[in-house]
Design an enzyme around this catalytic site. Sequence first.
Site, PDB file in Angstrom:
ATOM      1  N   ARG A 172      -8.080   7.553  -0.110  1.00 46.06           N
ATOM      2  CA  ARG A 172      -9.512   7.518  -0.459  1.00 46.06           C
ATOM      3  C   ARG A 172      -9.720   8.357  -1.718  1.00 46.06           C
ATOM      4  O   ARG A 172      -9.343   9.529  -1.748  1.00 46.06           O
ATOM      5  CB  ARG A 172     -10.337   8.078   0.710  1.00 46.06           C
TER       6      ARG A 172
ATOM      7  N   HIS B 296     -10.013  -0.544  -4.733  1.00 44.95           N
ATOM      8  CA  HIS B 296     -10.910  -1.543  -4.148  1.00 44.95           C
ATOM      9  C   HIS B 296     -11.879  -0.901  -3.154  1.00 44.95           C
ATOM     10  O   HIS B 296     -11.674   0.227  -2.698  1.00 44.95           O
ATOM     11  CB  HIS B 296     -10.109  -2.643  -3.438  1.00 44.95           C
TER      12      HIS B 296
ATOM     13  N   HIS C  13      -3.992   1.524  -1.542  1.00 46.17           N
ATOM     14  CA  HIS C  13      -2.898   1.692  -0.586  1.00 46.17           C
ATOM     15  C   HIS C  13      -1.569   1.762  -1.327  1.00 46.17           C
ATOM     16  O   HIS C  13      -1.357   1.038  -2.303  1.00 46.17           O
ATOM     17  CB  HIS C  13      -2.876   0.536   0.413  1.00 46.17           C
TER      18      HIS C  13
ATOM     19  N   GLU D 121      -2.889  -6.639   1.494  1.00 47.69           N
ATOM     20  CA  GLU D 121      -3.880  -7.233   2.388  1.00 47.69           C
ATOM     21  C   GLU D 121      -4.618  -8.381   1.707  1.00 47.69           C
ATOM     22  O   GLU D 121      -4.548  -8.554   0.493  1.00 47.69           O
ATOM     23  CB  GLU D 121      -4.887  -6.173   2.853  1.00 47.69           C
TER      24      GLU D 121
END
Length: 320
Positions: A196, A176, A101, A118
């Site tokens: 992605r 990740h 991200h 996150e």
Amino acid sequence: MYPIKFHPILKERLWGGKKLGKVLGKPITSEITGESWELSGVKNDVSVVSNGEWAGKTLQQLIDGHPKDLLGQSVVERFGTEFPILIKFIDAKQDLSIQLHPNDELATKRHNSFGKTEMWYIMAAEPKAQLIVGFNKEVSRKEYVQSLDNDTLLDLLNYETVEEGDAFFINTGKIHAIGAGVLLAEIQQTSDITYRVFDFNRRDKDGNLRELHTELALDAIDYGKKDDFKIAYSKEKDRVNAMVDCPYFKTNFLQLTNNKTMNTNDRESFTIYMCVGGSVVVANDYGEAQITKGETVVVPAKSKIISLRTEGVKLLEVTI
């Protein structure tokens, strides 16, 4: 300003399964349900109240009508009337795509969005289930691009075998993926921006390869090897155990064996409780709500005393 619950927003995903229904009691209707958005201010996916006098109203309507009472003065000063956190439960029957991200700066410039920092709390994991978090060595941009061309990216990645209670903090830019057999709680900035970079060459239900964001990711990736992701935290019973304290959210772990009163007089923020085991009645001066494993409640910032009534519960407590 009573403790507020919301209807889950269920998301089909190529990699999803049935555990959100079987384990957490969500009203799933698909065998590939991957996410339950518990608390969301994301455009077109705004949470709707499920309990009390505000039932049927959206989170955004509550914020617009009662910004300081609900969010807290300091949160309004920083984020305005945009809810700054997105709360989810995730069921990975298959491996998720390998992704990352962007940070706030890139996300604002490219997408007019927050970045996406996150954290994950592992609620259940099948034997040998793993996460991918970061690289297993220092990687140059050139080496990374070559690994994509040669289909050898997996050889550069760091794998972490997980079990219930493990927790991870994922900085922006960190590559990740959640592995097959993992059920987890996710706390993140309000953002749905994902780059992605590899999807195991899978195809969707229509036979198409999913879109990759190879070029966008190049400037967003942290190519370093950093062991900064596993959260070391105490699990002492009947006390507040600190987990994460970052600019975007603070998370504590509570394992209560009996009732507890929380004095939040110095807290200029709403409080979120995610129940990751057992059950509890969350009460304040305006009302109460019961949550069980897999449920979430928001206590408005106006509350200065929070009562937790339980015979046994595990909670993630989230504030700003």
